[in-house]
Scaffold this active site. Sequence first.
Site, PDB file in Angstrom:
ATOM      1  NE  ARG A   1      -7.110  -6.218   1.554  1.00 31.38           N
ATOM      2  CZ  ARG A   1      -7.476  -5.550   2.628  1.00 31.38           C
ATOM      3  NH1 ARG A   1      -7.951  -6.185   3.666  1.00 31.38           N
ATOM      4  NH2 ARG A   1      -7.415  -4.253   2.678  1.00 31.38           N
TER       5      ARG A   1
ATOM      6  CG  HIS B   1       5.206   1.569  17.368  1.00 28.44           C
ATOM      7  ND1 HIS B   1       4.123   0.749  17.588  1.00 28.44           N
ATOM      8  CD2 HIS B   1       4.871   2.324  16.286  1.00 28.44           C
ATOM      9  CE1 HIS B   1       3.178   0.990  16.698  1.00 28.44           C
ATOM     10  NE2 HIS B   1       3.621   1.955  15.889  1.00 28.44           N
ATOM     11  CB  ILE B   2      10.463   5.669  16.648  1.00 21.20           C
ATOM     12  CG1 ILE B   2      11.635   4.768  16.252  1.00 21.20           C
ATOM     13  CG2 ILE B   2      10.432   5.787  18.164  1.00 21.20           C
ATOM     14  CD1 ILE B   2      12.293   5.121  14.977  1.00 21.20           C
ATOM     15  N   GLY B   3       8.322   4.544  13.870  1.00 21.21           N
ATOM     16  CA  GLY B   3       8.223   4.700  12.415  1.00 21.21           C
ATOM     17  C   GLY B   3       7.819   6.098  11.971  1.00 21.21           C
TER      18      GLY B   3
ATOM     19  NE  ARG C   1      -0.683  -1.159  14.802  1.00 23.08           N
ATOM     20  CZ  ARG C   1      -0.229   0.015  14.336  1.00 23.08           C
ATOM     21  NH1 ARG C   1       1.013   0.133  13.933  1.00 23.08           N
ATOM     22  NH2 ARG C   1      -1.020   1.077  14.305  1.00 23.08           N
TER      23      ARG C   1
ATOM     24  CB  THR D   1       7.861  -0.837   9.881  1.00 24.96           C
ATOM     25  OG1 THR D   1       7.392  -0.992   8.533  1.00 24.96           O
ATOM     26  CG2 THR D   1       9.368  -0.824   9.917  1.00 24.96           C
TER      27      THR D   1
ATOM     28  N   GLY E   1       0.861  -1.184   0.000  1.00 26.23           N
ATOM     29  CA  GLY E   1       0.000   0.000   0.000  1.00 26.23           C
ATOM     30  C   GLY E   1       0.894   1.229   0.000  1.00 26.23           C
TER      31      GLY E   1
ATOM     32  CD  GLU F   1       4.651  -1.923  19.678  1.00 26.26           C
ATOM     33  OE1 GLU F   1       4.118  -0.822  19.911  1.00 26.26           O
ATOM     34  OE2 GLU F   1       4.889  -2.330  18.537  1.00 26.26           O
TER      35      GLU F   1
ATOM     36  CB  ILE G   1       4.047   2.241   4.572  1.00 30.23           C
ATOM     37  CG1 ILE G   1       3.259   3.300   5.347  1.00 30.23           C
ATOM     38  CG2 ILE G   1       5.441   2.081   5.175  1.00 30.23           C
ATOM     39  CD1 ILE G   1       2.917   2.933   6.785  1.00 30.23           C
TER      40      ILE G   1
HETATM   41  N1  LIG Z   1       5.747   1.479  12.691  1.00 28.26           N
HETATM   42  C1  LIG Z   1       4.963   2.536  12.630  1.00 28.26           C
HETATM   43  O1  LIG Z   1       5.154   3.512  13.327  1.00 28.26           O
HETATM   44  C2  LIG Z   1       3.829   2.553  11.667  1.00 28.26           C
HETATM   45  C3  LIG Z   1       3.488   3.768  11.073  1.00 28.26           C
HETATM   46  C4  LIG Z   1       2.433   3.782  10.182  1.00 28.26           C
HETATM   47  C5  LIG Z   1       1.754   2.624   9.874  1.00 28.26           C
HETATM   48  N2  LIG Z   1       2.110   1.457  10.451  1.00 28.26           N
HETATM   49  C6  LIG Z   1       1.413   0.211  10.084  1.00 28.26           C
HETATM   50  O2  LIG Z   1       1.531   0.054   8.672  1.00 28.26           O
HETATM   51  C7  LIG Z   1       0.293  -0.413   8.156  1.00 28.26           C
HETATM   52  C8  LIG Z   1       0.175  -0.065   6.682  1.00 28.26           C
HETATM   53  O3  LIG Z   1      -0.004   1.315   6.497  1.00 28.26           O
HETATM   54  P1  LIG Z   1      -0.302   1.931   5.029  1.00 28.26           P
HETATM   55  O4  LIG Z   1      -0.536   3.373   5.234  1.00 28.26           O
HETATM   56  O5  LIG Z   1       0.737   1.494   4.073  1.00 28.26           O
HETATM   57  O6  LIG Z   1      -1.671   1.196   4.702  1.00 28.26           O
HETATM   58  P2  LIG Z   1      -2.271   0.847   3.277  1.00 28.26           P
HETATM   59  O7  LIG Z   1      -3.699   0.512   3.508  1.00 28.26           O
HETATM   60  O8  LIG Z   1      -1.925   1.910   2.298  1.00 28.26           O
HETATM   61  O9  LIG Z   1      -1.490  -0.477   2.852  1.00 28.26           O
HETATM   62  C9  LIG Z   1      -1.721  -1.740   3.413  1.00 28.26           C
HETATM   63  C10 LIG Z   1      -1.690  -2.760   2.289  1.00 28.26           C
HETATM   64  O10 LIG Z   1      -1.824  -4.067   2.848  1.00 28.26           O
HETATM   65  C11 LIG Z   1      -2.655  -4.826   1.993  1.00 28.26           C
HETATM   66  N3  LIG Z   1      -3.241  -5.947   2.738  1.00 28.26           N
HETATM   67  C12 LIG Z   1      -4.160  -5.896   3.721  1.00 28.26           C
HETATM   68  N4  LIG Z   1      -4.442  -7.147   4.144  1.00 28.26           N
HETATM   69  C13 LIG Z   1      -3.659  -7.977   3.441  1.00 28.26           C
HETATM   70  C14 LIG Z   1      -3.483  -9.375   3.438  1.00 28.26           C
HETATM   71  N5  LIG Z   1      -4.194 -10.170   4.237  1.00 28.26           N
HETATM   72  N6  LIG Z   1      -2.580  -9.904   2.583  1.00 28.26           N
HETATM   73  C15 LIG Z   1      -1.863  -9.096   1.765  1.00 28.26           C
HETATM   74  N7  LIG Z   1      -1.992  -7.762   1.722  1.00 28.26           N
HETATM   75  C16 LIG Z   1      -2.875  -7.203   2.550  1.00 28.26           C
HETATM   76  C17 LIG Z   1      -3.704  -3.830   1.496  1.00 28.26           C
HETATM   77  O11 LIG Z   1      -4.310  -4.276   0.309  1.00 28.26           O
HETATM   78  C18 LIG Z   1      -2.848  -2.594   1.289  1.00 28.26           C
HETATM   79  O12 LIG Z   1      -2.330  -2.552  -0.023  1.00 28.26           O
HETATM   80  C19 LIG Z   1      -0.754   0.243   9.071  1.00 28.26           C
HETATM   81  O13 LIG Z   1      -1.964  -0.464   9.089  1.00 28.26           O
HETATM   82  C20 LIG Z   1      -0.069   0.241  10.416  1.00 28.26           C
HETATM   83  O14 LIG Z   1      -0.406  -0.926  11.133  1.00 28.26           O
HETATM   84  C21 LIG Z   1       3.131   1.403  11.354  1.00 28.26           C
HETATM   85  O1  LIG Z   2      -0.406   3.206  12.678  1.00 26.28           O
HETATM   86  C1  LIG Z   2       0.317   4.183  12.823  1.00 26.28           C
HETATM   87  O2  LIG Z   2       0.093   5.285  12.323  1.00 26.28           O
HETATM   88  C2  LIG Z   2       1.576   4.057  13.610  1.00 26.28           C
HETATM   89  O3  LIG Z   2       1.705   2.855  14.244  1.00 26.28           O
HETATM   90  C3  LIG Z   2       1.817   5.239  14.491  1.00 26.28           C
HETATM   91  O4  LIG Z   2       1.399   4.995  15.731  1.00 26.28           O
END
Ligand SMILES: NC(=O)c1ccc[n+]([C@@H]2O[C@H](COP(=O)([O-])OP(=O)(O)OC[C@H]3O[C@@H](n4cnc5c(N)ncnc54)[C@H](O)[C@@H]3O)[C@@H](O)[C@H]2O)c1
Ligand SMILES: O=C(O)[C@H](O)CO
Length: 325
Positions: free
Chosen positions: A177, A285-287, A237, A235, A154, A266, A156
């Site tokens: 997906r 968890h500082i992404g 969950r 990065t 997606g 965490e 990220i």
């Molecule tokens: N470490 C951090 O601080 C931090 C920061 C931001 C986000 N995140 C995590 O990153 C995740 C993704 O964020 P994003 O903005 O890229 O979201 P997004 O919705 O743009 O991308 C997620 C992708 O995963 C795909 N997906 C969902 N379920 C799936 C499955 N079962 N099999 C394969 N692909 C699947 C979706 O189709 C989508 O393309 C967030 O949900 C969050 O949990 C972590």
């Molecule tokens: O999902 C998110 O945006 C990150 O984990 C930040 O907490």
Amino acid sequence: MKVYITRNIPEAGLKLLKDAGLDIAVWTENYHQPEEELIKVLQQYDAVLVSGPVKVDRHFLESCRHLKIVSLMSVGYDNVDTEAARALGIAVGNTPGVLSGATADAAFLLMLAASRKAFHMHKEIIRGNWNFWDPTANLGLELGGRTLGIVGLGKIGFEMAKRCVGAYDMKVIYHNRGKNEEAEKAFGAVRVSFDELLEQSDVVSVHTALTPETKGLFNKNAFSKMKPSSIFINTARGGVHNEADLIAALESGTIWGAGLDVTNPEPMAADNPLLNMPNVAVLPHIGSATVDTRNAMAVIAAKNVILALGKRPLEHAVVENIHLA
Ligand SMILES: NC(=O)c1ccc[n+]([C@@H]2O[C@H](COP(=O)([O-])OP(=O)(O)OC[C@H]3O[C@@H](n4cnc5c(N)ncnc54)[C@H](O)[C@@H]3O)[C@@H](O)[C@H]2O)c1
Ligand SMILES: O=C(O)[C@H](O)CO
């Protein structure tokens, strides 16, 4: 109208709320407010801005059914029972997009740190173990031309691919997906099955949401299909990988290394064996933790509150505001 904020947020967000004439209160203690106490406090508020790991489950929502919005300062919403929110007519907002670059930077950093044992080397210097230049010690892996496998391509995941292609001309394969045409066009990314991705990748980077389908996706079975020279990066969950299986995979040499910004639970305990493995890099968890990104997240979260209280559609909705003017 009154807004409660579960952990202090950057001034840019606070200012927006104040300028909108909202009465705000912020939890500023150095620990998370216990859930029942938070629920009790929220009885006096119209909206909550969730800026910390609050479990917004059915019990929480049913106890706070008067709330107009739960505005998350995160893109992830695995902590929210969205079905219950929808049924109760409580809007839920999140902050996608603005944090994609910073979070991909963290994934990239972890990939490099694990590949060159960087965090371990740093600790060795502190321990006084920088003895001599040894041609056969401290050897890492190179990334140039290797295959990056992205699970969840997606926003990220796209930014991670951009960095890996730009820096190392890595080949990108992905499991998602749906088809990501933009990534296929930009990076020649190839969509493969989950098993093909595990078998072919030198670096596997996870960027899916935590859902019932992705919970524990990286388990003994998945790690067993990866290359012994591969690196696992998470990065997304912590719940997406099984920690005991990851530790076993690293100890047995089933995979080579790992980089984690997220763990389960965490915070990670200070005596967790992963912290003493040379080929492992862990961050707390500082992404999204850069000044610019946190400002931008706070602004969207604040705007979502203002929009919901003004009976307008949210800027970014997980559950749309049904109380529209
Ligand atoms: N470490 C951090 O601080 C931090 C920061 C931001 C986000 N995140 C995590 O990153 C995740 C993704 O964020 P994003 O903005 O890229 O979201 P997004 O919705 O743009 O991308 C997620 C992708 O995963 C795909 N997906 C969902 N379920 C799936 C499955 N079962 N099999 C394969 N692909 C699947 C979706 O189709 C989508 O393309 C967030 O949900 C969050 O949990 C972590
Ligand atoms: O999902 C998110 O945006 C990150 O984990 C930040 O907490």
